[in-house]
Scaffold this motif. Structure first.
Motif, PDB file in Angstrom:
ATOM      1  N   UNK A  47       0.828  -1.203   0.000  1.00 18.72           N
ATOM      2  CA  UNK A  47       0.000   0.000   0.000  1.00 18.72           C
ATOM      3  C   UNK A  47       0.865   1.258   0.000  1.00 18.72           C
ATOM      4  N   UNK A  48       1.937   1.231   0.782  1.00 17.29           N
ATOM      5  CA  UNK A  48       2.835   2.386   0.805  1.00 17.29           C
ATOM      6  C   UNK A  48       3.484   2.599  -0.557  1.00 17.29           C
ATOM      7  N   UNK A  49       3.817   1.511  -1.242  1.00 20.38           N
ATOM      8  CA  UNK A  49       4.403   1.617  -2.576  1.00 20.38           C
ATOM      9  C   UNK A  49       3.424   2.168  -3.602  1.00 20.38           C
ATOM     10  N   UNK A  50       2.135   2.069  -3.302  1.00 18.16           N
ATOM     11  CA  UNK A  50       1.111   2.658  -4.167  1.00 18.16           C
ATOM     12  C   UNK A  50       0.875   4.128  -3.846  1.00 18.16           C
ATOM     13  N   UNK A  51       1.585   4.633  -2.845  1.00 26.85           N
ATOM     14  CA  UNK A  51       1.472   6.046  -2.500  1.00 26.85           C
ATOM     15  C   UNK A  51       0.633   6.350  -1.280  1.00 26.85           C
ATOM     16  N   UNK A  52       0.187   5.310  -0.557  1.00 30.38           N
ATOM     17  CA  UNK A  52      -0.625   5.518   0.643  1.00 30.38           C
ATOM     18  C   UNK A  52       0.293   5.457   1.865  1.00 30.38           C
TER      19      UNK A  52
END
Length: 240
Positions: A47-52
């Motif tokens: 999720x963090x890699x998706x920008x969240x």
């Protein structure tokens, strides 16, 4: 409407829970992701890699009271409050009743029923104090009718329906909403199955359940959606 809210999602490592986390993140929700294994950390990284950026992974056992109290404490420490609890963690199997072991019976009740109870018990004092909150439990359509070879699992879902309904009546005066989402056949990892099998192509998808969570959580504050029942078109089921 959900932007900036804080949500706890259990069973967030894969399948329905992972998709719920993604859909909520897309709505601007800050997340505490709960999983029983280290895989929850991988979900958080994805999720963090998706920008969240607002994603807090917490490894915990939903059937353990101290674990769930710690989940709530860590979430409040990180974000300041809690707006939404999604009880998604669950297990199941299909066997003839006489083949079910006592250990299997205990396990399915510990996760599916006790886990829901402990998650709700942990967040209620906080939600009552702030006089708001939404609690959504992913239950099943078999909480409304019975099936063969699934007595233990079906019994847990009937218990969840009764428990959620009673809690909803207890807490409405505090502005807290409690509801269930009851899917039929979903293409996921349920009962140690594999997601994406060809024979499941016409089943509900995990994003269908996640979209239902977003819909229920986004309802106007004066509106209580008690339950959402959804099935794939191909599924035959009793009409209540």
């Amino acid at each position: 409407m959900l932007k900036g809210q804080i949500a706890i999602v259990t069973g967030a490592s894969r399948g329905i829970g992972k998709e719920i986390a993604l859909k909520l993140a897309e709505q601007g929700v800050k997340l505490a992701l709960v999983g029983s294994s280290e895989q929850v950390n991988q979900t958080a990284e994805e999720l963090k890699n998706k920008g969240f950026s607002h994603v807090l992974p917490i490894q915990a056992d939903v059937s353990n009271e101290s674990d769930m109290q710690e989940v709530v404490r860590k979430t409040i420490d990180e974000y300041g409050h809690i707006d939404l609890l999604v009880n998604n963690a669950g297990v199941g199997f299909f066997k003839l009743t006489e083949e079910v072991t006592v250990e299997e019976w205990k396990k399915v009740f510990e996760v599916n029923v006790q886990g829901v109870f402990l998650g709700i018990k942990a967040v209620l004092p906080h939600m009552k104090e702030q006089k708001s909150g939404t609690i959504i439990t992913i239950s099943s359509d078999v909480g409304r009718y019975t099936i063969p070879n699934g007595a233990a699992y079906t019994a847990t879902k009937y218990a969840v329906q009764g428990f959620s309904g009673s809690v909803a009546q207890e807490v409405r005066e505090y502005g807290i909403r409690v509801g269930t989402i009851n899917p039929g056949m979903v293409d996921t990892y349920f009962a140690e199955s594999t997601q994406g099998l060809p024979e499941k192509k016409d089943w509900l998808k995990v994003e269908d359940i996640a979209n239902a969570v977003v819909y229920m959580a986004s309802a106007s504050k004066y509106m209580l959606i008690d339950e959402i029942v959804l099935h794939p078109l191909i599924q035959q089921y009793p009409i209540a």
